[in-house]
Design a protein around this motif. Structure first.
Motif, short mmCIF file in Angstrom:
data_model
loop_
_atom_site.label_atom_id
_atom_site.label_comp_id
_atom_site.label_asym_id
_atom_site.label_seq_id
_atom_site.Cartn_x
_atom_site.Cartn_y
_atom_site.Cartn_z
N ASN A 67 -0.98 -6.88 -3.83
CA ASN A 67 -2.05 -7.72 -3.28
C ASN A 67 -3.12 -6.86 -2.61
O ASN A 67 -2.82 -5.83 -2.02
N LYS A 68 -4.40 -7.29 -2.74
CA LYS A 68 -5.49 -6.47 -2.22
C LYS A 68 -5.42 -6.26 -0.71
O LYS A 68 -6.06 -5.37 -0.17
N TYR A 69 -4.64 -7.08 -0.04
CA TYR A 69 -4.49 -6.91 1.41
C TYR A 69 -3.20 -6.18 1.77
O TYR A 69 -2.85 -6.07 2.95
N SER A 70 -2.48 -5.67 0.78
CA SER A 70 -1.23 -4.96 1.06
C SER A 70 -1.51 -3.63 1.73
O SER A 70 -2.64 -3.13 1.73
N ALA A 71 -0.47 -3.06 2.29
CA ALA A 71 -0.63 -1.80 3.02
C ALA A 71 -1.11 -0.68 2.09
O ALA A 71 -1.92 0.17 2.47
N ILE A 72 -0.61 -0.68 0.83
CA ILE A 72 -1.02 0.37 -0.12
C ILE A 72 -2.50 0.24 -0.46
O ILE A 72 -3.24 1.23 -0.49
N ASN A 73 -2.95 -1.00 -0.66
CA ASN A 73 -4.35 -1.19 -1.04
C ASN A 73 -5.32 -1.05 0.13
O ASN A 73 -6.53 -1.15 -0.06
N GLN A 74 -4.77 -0.80 1.30
CA GLN A 74 -5.63 -0.52 2.45
C GLN A 74 -5.81 0.98 2.69
O GLN A 74 -6.53 1.37 3.61
N GLN A 75 -5.16 1.79 1.88
CA GLN A 75 -5.25 3.24 2.09
C GLN A 75 -6.66 3.77 1.80
O GLN A 75 -7.13 4.69 2.46
N GLU A 76 -7.33 3.23 0.81
CA GLU A 76 -8.67 3.67 0.45
C GLU A 76 -9.65 2.50 0.57
O GLU A 76 -9.26 1.34 0.47
N GLU A 77 -10.91 2.81 0.78
CA GLU A 77 -11.91 1.78 1.01
C GLU A 77 -12.45 1.16 -0.29
O GLU A 77 -13.00 0.06 -0.27
N GLN A 78 -12.34 1.88 -1.42
CA GLN A 78 -12.94 1.35 -2.64
C GLN A 78 -12.24 0.06 -3.05
O GLN A 78 -11.05 -0.13 -2.78
#
Length: 487
Positions: free
Chosen positions: A238-249
Protein backbone atom coordinates in the motif's frame (compact mmCIF):
# COMPACT_ATOMS: atom_id res chain seq x y z
CA UNK A 1 -0.68 -14.30 -15.45
CA UNK A 2 -3.77 -14.05 -17.54
CA UNK A 3 -3.28 -13.87 -21.28
CA UNK A 4 -6.03 -11.31 -21.94
CA UNK A 5 -3.60 -8.56 -22.94
CA UNK A 6 -1.68 -10.85 -25.28
CA UNK A 7 -4.93 -11.92 -26.97
CA UNK A 8 -6.03 -8.30 -27.41
CA UNK A 9 -2.66 -7.33 -28.89
CA UNK A 10 -2.75 -10.24 -31.33
CA UNK A 11 -6.32 -9.41 -32.40
CA UNK A 12 -5.30 -5.83 -33.15
CA UNK A 13 -2.12 -6.78 -34.95
CA UNK A 14 -3.25 -9.54 -37.35
CA UNK A 15 -5.75 -7.49 -39.46
CA UNK A 16 -3.15 -4.77 -39.94
CA UNK A 17 -0.94 -7.13 -41.90
CA UNK A 18 -3.57 -7.35 -44.62
CA UNK A 19 -2.87 -3.79 -45.66
CA UNK A 20 0.84 -4.20 -46.37
CA UNK A 21 1.52 -2.84 -49.85
CA UNK A 22 2.49 -5.35 -52.47
CA UNK A 23 2.96 -3.52 -55.78
CA UNK A 24 5.61 -1.41 -57.43
CA UNK A 25 3.71 -0.33 -60.51
CA UNK A 26 2.71 3.26 -61.10
CA UNK A 27 0.09 3.05 -63.85
CA UNK A 28 -3.13 4.69 -64.98
CA UNK A 29 -6.52 3.04 -65.32
CA UNK A 30 -9.20 3.62 -67.94
CA UNK A 31 -10.48 6.70 -66.09
CA UNK A 32 -7.28 8.58 -66.91
CA UNK A 33 -6.63 10.96 -68.54
CA UNK A 34 -9.82 12.92 -67.89
CA UNK A 35 -10.96 16.51 -67.46
CA UNK A 36 -9.57 16.59 -63.93
CA UNK A 37 -6.06 15.52 -64.96
CA UNK A 38 -3.28 17.13 -66.96
CA UNK A 39 -3.91 14.63 -69.75
CA UNK A 40 -0.85 12.52 -68.97
CA UNK A 41 -1.26 8.76 -69.21
CA UNK A 42 1.05 8.40 -66.19
CA UNK A 43 -1.39 10.00 -63.79
CA UNK A 44 -2.97 7.63 -61.25
CA UNK A 45 -4.88 8.02 -58.02
CA UNK A 46 -2.79 7.65 -54.86
CA UNK A 47 -3.35 4.04 -53.85
CA UNK A 48 -1.23 1.17 -52.57
CA UNK A 49 -0.27 0.44 -56.20
CA UNK A 50 1.49 3.80 -56.53
CA UNK A 51 3.86 3.19 -53.58
CA UNK A 52 7.55 2.50 -54.14
CA UNK A 53 8.60 1.19 -50.72
CA UNK A 54 7.64 -1.36 -48.11
CA UNK A 55 6.24 0.36 -45.02
CA UNK A 56 5.16 -2.48 -42.70
CA UNK A 57 7.28 -4.58 -40.36
CA UNK A 58 6.95 -6.98 -37.43
CA UNK A 59 9.44 -6.57 -34.58
CA UNK A 60 10.17 -8.81 -31.60
CA UNK A 61 12.88 -9.04 -28.99
CA UNK A 62 13.87 -9.76 -25.40
CA UNK A 63 15.74 -7.92 -22.72
CA UNK A 64 16.35 -7.04 -19.09
CA UNK A 65 14.19 -4.60 -17.05
CA UNK A 66 15.73 -2.73 -14.07
CA UNK A 67 13.61 -0.75 -11.59
CA UNK A 68 15.47 2.52 -11.12
CA UNK A 69 13.17 5.02 -9.38
CA UNK A 70 11.21 3.39 -6.55
CA UNK A 71 11.34 2.47 -2.88
CA UNK A 72 12.55 -1.00 -3.85
CA UNK A 73 14.91 -0.88 -6.83
CA UNK A 74 16.91 -3.35 -8.91
CA UNK A 75 20.20 -1.44 -8.78
CA UNK A 76 22.64 -1.58 -5.81
CA UNK A 77 20.31 -2.48 -2.98
CA UNK A 78 21.40 -3.46 0.47
CA UNK A 79 24.02 -6.04 -0.26
CA UNK A 80 25.15 -4.16 -3.37
CA UNK A 81 23.89 -6.76 -5.83
CA UNK A 82 21.88 -5.86 -8.94
CA UNK A 83 18.71 -7.84 -9.52
CA UNK A 84 17.85 -8.65 -13.13
CA UNK A 85 14.43 -9.53 -14.45
CA UNK A 86 13.39 -10.46 -17.99
CA UNK A 87 11.17 -8.99 -20.68
CA UNK A 88 9.94 -9.63 -24.21
CA UNK A 89 8.05 -7.60 -26.79
CA UNK A 90 6.38 -7.90 -30.16
CA UNK A 91 5.13 -5.00 -32.29
CA UNK A 92 3.48 -4.15 -35.60
CA UNK A 93 5.35 -1.23 -37.17
CA UNK A 94 3.94 1.16 -39.79
CA UNK A 95 6.18 3.75 -41.50
CA UNK A 96 4.24 6.92 -42.27
CA UNK A 97 7.15 8.79 -43.88
CA UNK A 98 10.87 8.13 -44.27
CA UNK A 99 11.39 9.76 -40.86
CA UNK A 100 8.29 8.89 -38.82
CA UNK A 101 6.32 5.75 -37.98
CA UNK A 102 3.86 4.31 -35.46
CA UNK A 103 4.27 1.01 -33.60
CA UNK A 104 1.60 -1.00 -31.80
CA UNK A 105 3.60 -2.88 -29.15
CA UNK A 106 2.89 -5.57 -26.60
CA UNK A 107 5.37 -6.06 -23.69
CA UNK A 108 5.55 -8.77 -21.08
CA UNK A 109 8.10 -9.28 -18.36
CA UNK A 110 9.08 -9.48 -14.71
CA UNK A 111 11.12 -7.02 -12.70
CA UNK A 112 13.03 -8.03 -9.56
CA UNK A 113 13.85 -5.48 -6.90
CA UNK A 114 14.50 -5.10 -3.17
CA UNK A 115 17.15 -6.53 -0.87
CA UNK A 116 17.36 -10.01 -2.32
CA UNK A 117 16.25 -12.19 -5.22
CA UNK A 118 12.84 -13.66 -4.45
CA UNK A 119 13.97 -16.91 -6.07
CA UNK A 120 16.16 -17.37 -2.99
CA UNK A 121 15.37 -17.60 0.73
CA UNK A 122 14.78 -14.41 2.67
CA UNK A 123 17.29 -13.44 5.38
CA UNK A 124 16.28 -13.86 9.03
CA UNK A 125 14.38 -10.91 10.53
CA UNK A 126 13.95 -9.49 6.98
CA UNK A 127 10.62 -7.89 7.86
CA UNK A 128 11.90 -6.33 11.07
CA UNK A 129 14.82 -4.77 9.23
CA UNK A 130 12.62 -3.91 6.24
CA UNK A 131 14.94 -6.00 4.04
CA UNK A 132 12.15 -6.99 1.67
CA UNK A 133 12.49 -8.70 -1.70
CA UNK A 134 9.92 -8.10 -4.45
CA UNK A 135 9.07 -9.01 -8.02
CA UNK A 136 6.49 -7.60 -10.43
CA UNK A 137 4.98 -9.44 -13.38
CA UNK A 138 3.62 -7.02 -15.96
CA UNK A 139 1.84 -6.89 -19.32
CA UNK A 140 1.58 -3.71 -21.39
CA UNK A 141 0.06 -2.51 -24.66
CA UNK A 142 1.23 0.83 -26.01
CA UNK A 143 1.15 2.98 -29.12
CA UNK A 144 4.65 4.33 -29.80
CA UNK A 145 5.85 7.02 -32.18
CA UNK A 146 9.08 6.18 -34.03
CA UNK A 147 11.35 8.99 -35.30
CA UNK A 148 14.23 8.10 -37.63
CA UNK A 149 16.80 10.60 -36.35
CA UNK A 150 19.37 9.50 -38.93
CA UNK A 151 17.10 10.46 -41.82
CA UNK A 152 16.46 13.83 -40.20
CA UNK A 153 20.01 14.71 -39.14
CA UNK A 154 22.58 12.80 -41.17
CA UNK A 155 24.64 14.49 -43.85
CA UNK A 156 24.34 13.59 -47.51
CA UNK A 157 27.16 11.22 -48.37
CA UNK A 158 26.87 9.10 -51.48
CA UNK A 159 29.78 6.94 -50.36
CA UNK A 160 28.00 5.78 -47.21
CA UNK A 161 26.36 2.33 -47.31
CA UNK A 162 23.76 3.70 -44.84
CA UNK A 163 23.25 0.52 -42.79
CA UNK A 164 23.04 2.14 -39.35
CA UNK A 165 20.18 4.30 -38.11
CA UNK A 166 19.41 6.01 -34.80
CA UNK A 167 15.74 5.93 -33.76
CA UNK A 168 13.88 7.78 -31.02
CA UNK A 169 10.70 6.40 -29.41
CA UNK A 170 7.91 7.80 -27.24
CA UNK A 171 4.39 6.60 -26.54
CA UNK A 172 1.51 5.89 -24.18
CA UNK A 173 -0.26 2.70 -23.18
CA UNK A 174 -1.97 0.65 -20.54
CA UNK A 175 -0.04 -1.35 -17.91
CA UNK A 176 -1.34 -4.34 -15.97
CA UNK A 177 0.74 -5.99 -13.25
CA UNK A 178 0.90 -8.21 -10.18
CA UNK A 179 3.43 -7.23 -7.49
CA UNK A 180 4.72 -9.86 -5.02
CA UNK A 181 6.56 -9.28 -1.76
CA UNK A 182 8.72 -11.77 0.15
CA UNK A 183 10.21 -11.87 3.62
CA UNK A 184 11.01 -14.64 6.09
CA UNK A 185 7.31 -15.44 6.41
CA UNK A 186 6.83 -16.25 2.77
CA UNK A 187 5.88 -14.88 -0.67
CA UNK A 188 2.56 -13.06 -1.20
CA UNK A 189 0.87 -10.82 -3.79
CA UNK A 190 0.47 -7.30 -2.41
CA UNK A 191 -0.90 -5.36 -5.45
CA UNK A 192 -2.81 -6.20 -8.62
CA UNK A 193 -3.74 -3.69 -11.34
CA UNK A 194 -6.07 -4.60 -14.21
CA UNK A 195 -5.54 -3.28 -17.77
CA UNK A 196 -7.50 -0.52 -19.43
CA UNK A 197 -8.27 1.27 -16.18
CA UNK A 198 -7.63 4.96 -15.55
CA UNK A 199 -4.87 4.15 -13.09
CA UNK A 200 -3.19 1.71 -15.50
CA UNK A 201 -1.98 4.31 -17.98
CA UNK A 202 1.78 4.66 -18.40
CA UNK A 203 4.31 6.31 -20.70
CA UNK A 204 7.62 5.18 -22.12
CA UNK A 205 10.37 6.77 -24.18
CA UNK A 206 13.83 5.81 -25.35
CA UNK A 207 16.23 5.29 -28.23
CA UNK A 208 17.54 2.47 -30.36
CA UNK A 209 20.29 1.67 -32.85
CA UNK A 210 19.25 -0.30 -35.92
CA UNK A 211 21.53 -2.26 -38.25
CA UNK A 212 20.23 -3.34 -41.66
CA UNK A 213 21.26 -6.96 -42.08
CA UNK A 214 19.55 -7.24 -45.48
CA UNK A 215 16.43 -5.99 -47.26
CA UNK A 216 14.26 -8.17 -44.98
CA UNK A 217 15.86 -8.08 -41.54
CA UNK A 218 17.01 -5.33 -39.18
CA UNK A 219 18.84 -5.91 -35.90
CA UNK A 220 18.16 -3.40 -33.11
CA UNK A 221 19.44 -2.63 -29.64
CA UNK A 222 16.99 -0.48 -27.69
CA UNK A 223 16.76 1.15 -24.26
CA UNK A 224 13.35 2.35 -23.05
CA UNK A 225 12.41 4.18 -19.86
CA UNK A 226 8.91 3.42 -18.53
CA UNK A 227 7.06 5.84 -16.22
CA UNK A 228 4.33 3.94 -14.43
CA UNK A 229 2.77 6.81 -12.45
CA UNK A 230 2.17 4.26 -9.68
CA UNK A 231 3.90 4.04 -6.26
CA UNK A 232 2.98 0.36 -5.77
CA UNK A 233 4.56 -1.14 -8.88
CA UNK A 234 7.77 -2.01 -7.00
CA UNK A 235 5.98 -4.38 -4.57
CA UNK A 236 6.18 -2.07 -1.57
CA UNK A 237 2.52 -2.68 -0.84
CA UNK A 238 0.00 0.00 0.00
CA UNK A 239 1.22 3.50 -0.86
CA UNK A 240 1.00 4.43 2.81
CA UNK A 241 3.01 1.41 4.00
CA UNK A 242 6.29 1.85 5.80
CA UNK A 243 8.27 0.63 2.76
CA UNK A 244 6.58 3.07 0.41
CA UNK A 245 7.40 5.91 2.76
CA UNK A 246 11.15 5.38 2.41
CA UNK A 247 11.40 7.54 -0.73
CA UNK A 248 9.46 10.64 -1.72
CA UNK A 249 8.81 9.73 -5.38
CA UNK A 250 5.28 8.64 -6.21
CA UNK A 251 6.04 6.92 -9.54
CA UNK A 252 7.95 3.66 -9.77
CA UNK A 253 9.92 3.77 -13.04
CA UNK A 254 12.16 1.26 -14.75
CA UNK A 255 14.61 0.85 -17.62
CA UNK A 256 14.14 -1.89 -20.19
CA UNK A 257 17.18 -2.80 -22.35
CA UNK A 258 16.31 -5.12 -25.25
CA UNK A 259 17.83 -6.72 -28.31
CA UNK A 260 15.46 -7.51 -31.18
CA UNK A 261 14.82 -8.17 -34.84
CA UNK A 262 12.52 -6.45 -37.32
CA UNK A 263 11.07 -8.41 -40.22
CA UNK A 264 10.18 -6.01 -43.07
CA UNK A 265 7.08 -6.98 -45.05
CA UNK A 266 6.20 -6.36 -48.70
CA UNK A 267 7.50 -7.05 -52.21
CA UNK A 268 9.59 -3.93 -52.79
CA UNK A 269 13.36 -3.87 -52.62
CA UNK A 270 13.57 -1.11 -50.00
CA UNK A 271 11.75 -0.12 -46.81
CA UNK A 272 10.52 3.45 -46.41
CA UNK A 273 12.42 3.93 -43.12
CA UNK A 274 15.70 3.22 -44.93
CA UNK A 275 14.97 5.67 -47.74
CA UNK A 276 16.64 9.08 -47.75
CA UNK A 277 15.09 11.51 -50.31
CA UNK A 278 18.13 13.80 -50.32
CA UNK A 279 20.42 10.86 -50.98
CA UNK A 280 18.25 9.83 -53.92
CA UNK A 281 18.24 13.35 -55.38
CA UNK A 282 22.03 13.64 -55.21
CA UNK A 283 22.40 10.19 -56.73
CA UNK A 284 20.16 11.10 -59.67
CA UNK A 285 22.06 14.35 -60.18
CA UNK A 286 25.30 12.40 -60.34
CA UNK A 287 23.81 10.02 -62.89
CA UNK A 288 22.64 12.91 -65.06
CA UNK A 289 26.00 14.66 -64.73
CA UNK A 290 27.81 11.55 -65.95
CA UNK A 291 25.37 10.81 -68.74
CA UNK A 292 26.52 12.06 -72.11
CA UNK A 293 23.56 12.17 -74.46
CA UNK A 294 23.91 13.56 -77.96
CA UNK A 295 20.78 15.29 -79.28
CA UNK A 296 20.49 15.20 -83.06
CA UNK A 297 18.58 18.15 -84.50
CA UNK A 298 17.19 18.28 -88.03
CA UNK A 299 17.97 14.62 -88.67
CA UNK A 300 16.39 14.59 -92.14
CA UNK A 301 18.00 17.89 -93.21
CA UNK A 302 16.34 20.76 -95.06
CA UNK A 303 15.90 19.67 -98.67
CA UNK A 304 14.26 22.88 -99.93
CA UNK A 305 16.55 25.20 -97.90
CA UNK A 306 13.63 27.20 -96.53
CA UNK A 307 14.98 27.20 -92.97
CA UNK A 308 12.46 24.61 -91.70
CA UNK A 309 13.74 21.09 -91.01
CA UNK A 310 12.18 18.32 -93.07
CA UNK A 311 11.32 16.57 -89.78
CA UNK A 312 8.38 18.98 -89.41
CA UNK A 313 8.22 20.70 -92.81
CA UNK A 314 4.68 20.37 -94.22
CA UNK A 315 5.81 21.58 -97.65
CA UNK A 316 9.27 20.12 -98.26
CA UNK A 317 9.41 21.33 -101.90
CA UNK A 318 8.98 25.07 -101.33
CA UNK A 319 10.30 27.10 -104.34
CA UNK A 320 13.69 28.71 -103.75
CA UNK A 321 13.37 32.22 -102.31
CA UNK A 322 9.80 31.83 -101.01
CA UNK A 323 8.98 33.06 -97.54
CA UNK A 324 7.49 30.35 -95.33
CA UNK A 325 5.65 30.06 -92.04
CA UNK A 326 6.80 27.95 -89.08
CA UNK A 327 5.52 24.77 -90.73
CA UNK A 328 7.50 25.40 -93.93
CA UNK A 329 4.44 26.36 -96.04
CA UNK A 330 4.99 29.16 -98.58
CA UNK A 331 3.21 32.37 -97.57
CA UNK A 332 0.15 33.55 -99.53
CA UNK A 333 -0.77 36.85 -97.88
CA UNK A 334 -3.93 37.58 -99.93
CA UNK A 335 -5.03 33.91 -100.03
CA UNK A 336 -5.58 34.00 -103.79
CA UNK A 337 -3.76 30.75 -104.50
CA UNK A 338 -0.58 32.45 -105.71
CA UNK A 339 2.29 32.37 -103.25
CA UNK A 340 3.93 35.68 -102.43
CA UNK A 341 7.06 34.71 -104.38
CA UNK A 342 5.07 34.61 -107.64
CA UNK A 343 2.32 37.08 -106.71
CA UNK A 344 2.80 40.48 -108.33
CA UNK A 345 -0.05 41.90 -106.20
CA UNK A 346 0.77 40.43 -102.78
CA UNK A 347 -2.01 42.14 -100.83
CA UNK A 348 -4.78 42.07 -103.50
CA UNK A 349 -6.38 38.78 -104.61
CA UNK A 350 -6.20 37.92 -108.28
CA UNK A 351 -6.30 34.88 -110.59
CA UNK A 352 -3.30 32.64 -111.11
CA UNK A 353 -3.21 33.49 -114.86
CA UNK A 354 -2.76 37.18 -114.03
CA UNK A 355 0.10 36.48 -111.57
CA UNK A 356 -2.16 37.09 -108.59
CA UNK A 357 -3.34 40.54 -109.68
CA UNK A 358 -7.00 41.49 -110.33
CA UNK A 359 -8.04 41.86 -113.99
CA UNK A 360 -9.46 45.03 -115.44
CA UNK A 361 -11.94 43.24 -117.74
CA UNK A 362 -15.70 43.72 -117.45
CA UNK A 363 -17.81 41.01 -115.80
CA UNK A 364 -19.24 39.97 -119.18
CA UNK A 365 -15.90 39.40 -120.79
CA UNK A 366 -13.46 38.65 -117.97
CA UNK A 367 -14.02 37.00 -114.60
CA UNK A 368 -17.26 35.27 -115.43
CA UNK A 369 -18.23 33.53 -118.64
CA UNK A 370 -18.37 34.48 -122.33
CA UNK A 371 -19.54 32.42 -125.23
CA UNK A 372 -15.95 31.98 -126.30
CA UNK A 373 -14.61 31.15 -122.82
CA UNK A 374 -15.30 27.91 -121.08
CA UNK A 375 -13.68 28.70 -117.73
CA UNK A 376 -14.61 30.75 -114.71
CA UNK A 377 -11.46 31.55 -112.76
CA UNK A 378 -11.17 31.87 -108.96
CA UNK A 379 -13.87 29.42 -107.85
CA UNK A 380 -11.53 27.24 -105.78
CA UNK A 381 -12.12 24.91 -102.86
CA UNK A 382 -10.28 23.70 -99.79
CA UNK A 383 -8.89 20.17 -99.73
CA UNK A 384 -11.61 17.48 -99.37
CA UNK A 385 -14.29 20.22 -99.14
CA UNK A 386 -17.30 21.24 -101.25
CA UNK A 387 -18.02 24.41 -99.26
CA UNK A 388 -18.15 27.65 -101.29
CA UNK A 389 -15.55 30.05 -99.91
CA UNK A 390 -16.63 33.62 -99.01
CA UNK A 391 -13.96 34.95 -101.40
CA UNK A 392 -15.82 33.31 -104.32
CA UNK A 393 -19.21 35.00 -103.81
CA UNK A 394 -18.36 38.21 -105.76
CA UNK A 395 -17.39 36.15 -108.82
CA UNK A 396 -20.52 33.98 -108.50
CA UNK A 397 -22.72 37.08 -108.22
CA UNK A 398 -21.20 38.38 -111.45
CA UNK A 399 -21.97 35.01 -113.04
CA UNK A 400 -25.63 35.35 -112.00
CA UNK A 401 -25.86 38.68 -113.83
CA UNK A 402 -24.20 37.36 -116.97
CA UNK A 403 -26.21 34.12 -117.23
CA UNK A 404 -29.50 35.93 -116.70
CA UNK A 405 -28.59 38.35 -119.50
CA UNK A 406 -27.58 35.50 -121.80
CA UNK A 407 -29.90 33.37 -123.91
CA UNK A 408 -27.70 30.28 -123.73
CA UNK A 409 -27.44 27.38 -121.29
CA UNK A 410 -24.37 26.35 -119.30
CA UNK A 411 -22.81 23.34 -117.67
CA UNK A 412 -21.34 23.84 -114.18
CA UNK A 413 -18.25 21.60 -114.11
CA UNK A 414 -16.66 20.46 -110.83
CA UNK A 415 -13.00 19.43 -110.64
CA UNK A 416 -10.47 18.15 -108.04
CA UNK A 417 -6.74 17.78 -107.68
CA UNK A 418 -5.04 14.43 -108.28
CA UNK A 419 -4.99 13.26 -104.68
CA UNK A 420 -7.54 10.64 -103.69
CA UNK A 421 -9.05 7.79 -105.66
CA UNK A 422 -10.76 8.43 -108.98
CA UNK A 423 -14.16 7.33 -107.67
CA UNK A 424 -13.88 9.57 -104.64
CA UNK A 425 -12.82 12.55 -106.75
CA UNK A 426 -15.79 12.12 -109.13
CA UNK A 427 -18.21 12.25 -106.18
CA UNK A 428 -16.43 15.20 -104.60
CA UNK A 429 -16.38 17.19 -107.86
CA UNK A 430 -20.09 16.46 -108.40
CA UNK A 431 -20.91 17.88 -104.98
CA UNK A 432 -18.88 21.01 -105.75
CA UNK A 433 -20.72 21.51 -109.05
CA UNK A 434 -24.11 20.93 -107.40
CA UNK A 435 -23.34 23.48 -104.65
CA UNK A 436 -22.40 26.15 -107.21
CA UNK A 437 -25.48 25.37 -109.30
CA UNK A 438 -27.72 25.62 -106.22
CA UNK A 439 -26.11 28.93 -105.28
CA UNK A 440 -26.78 30.39 -108.74
CA UNK A 441 -30.42 29.20 -108.72
CA UNK A 442 -31.00 30.58 -105.21
CA UNK A 443 -29.70 33.94 -106.41
CA UNK A 444 -31.95 34.24 -109.47
CA UNK A 445 -30.68 32.02 -112.30
CA UNK A 446 -33.36 29.96 -114.03
CA UNK A 447 -32.83 26.27 -113.27
CA UNK A 448 -33.38 25.20 -116.90
CA UNK A 449 -30.30 27.19 -117.94
CA UNK A 450 -27.92 25.12 -115.76
CA UNK A 451 -26.62 21.59 -115.60
CA UNK A 452 -24.03 20.25 -113.07
CA UNK A 453 -21.35 17.69 -113.89
CA UNK A 454 -18.41 16.35 -111.82
CA UNK A 455 -15.32 15.42 -113.84
CA UNK A 456 -12.91 14.67 -111.01
CA UNK A 457 -9.27 14.79 -112.11
CA UNK A 458 -9.99 15.49 -115.80
CA UNK A 459 -9.22 18.82 -117.53
CA UNK A 460 -6.72 20.00 -114.85
CA UNK A 461 -5.60 23.59 -114.86
CA UNK A 462 -2.11 22.26 -114.11
CA UNK A 463 -1.98 18.94 -115.97
CA UNK A 464 1.62 18.38 -114.91
CA UNK A 465 0.23 17.47 -111.51
CA UNK A 466 -0.54 13.75 -111.34
CA UNK A 467 -0.33 11.01 -108.68
CA UNK A 468 3.27 10.27 -109.67
CA UNK A 469 4.34 13.91 -109.40
CA UNK A 470 4.41 15.87 -106.18
CA UNK A 471 2.94 19.32 -106.88
CA UNK A 472 3.22 22.41 -104.67
CA UNK A 473 0.07 23.26 -102.76
CA UNK A 474 -0.75 26.37 -104.80
CA UNK A 475 -1.03 24.27 -107.97
CA UNK A 476 -3.20 21.68 -106.23
CA UNK A 477 -5.47 24.46 -104.96
CA UNK A 478 -5.82 25.86 -108.50
CA UNK A 479 -6.93 22.41 -109.71
CA UNK A 480 -9.66 22.23 -107.05
CA UNK A 481 -12.19 24.44 -108.85
CA UNK A 482 -15.55 24.82 -110.57
CA UNK A 483 -15.77 26.27 -114.08
CA UNK A 484 -18.48 26.81 -116.72
CA UNK A 485 -18.94 25.42 -120.17
CA UNK A 486 -21.33 27.13 -122.58
CA UNK A 487 -23.55 24.74 -124.54
Amino acid sequence: MKLSLAIVALALAVPSNGFAQDSTAVSSDREYPNTFSSGSANISPFTNKSKRFNDWAISFGAGVPLVQSADLTSIKNGNGKDLFGYSAYVSIDKAITHAFGINLQYDRGETRQGWFNTKKDAPANASANQQIGARTQYDAISLIGDINLSNLLRRVDNNSPYRWALHGYAGLGTLAYRAYQKDETGDRMVTEVKPFKLGSMFAQAGAGIKFKVNRRIDLEGRVMYAITGDDEFDGGGNKYSAINQQEEQVSDNFFNATLGLSLKLGKHESHLMWHDPLQEIYYKLDVLANKNQEIEVCKKGDLDNDGVCDDWDRQPDTPAGARVDGAGVALDTDLDGVIDLHDQCVTVPGPVENNGCPTEKTPTSGETVTDSSTTLEGIEFDLNSDRILPSNTPILNNAVSYINSSSGTYTVVGATDTRGSEAYNIKLSQRRANNVKDYLIQNGVQSDKLNAVGKGEKNLKHPECNPATKCPEWKNKANRRVYFEAK
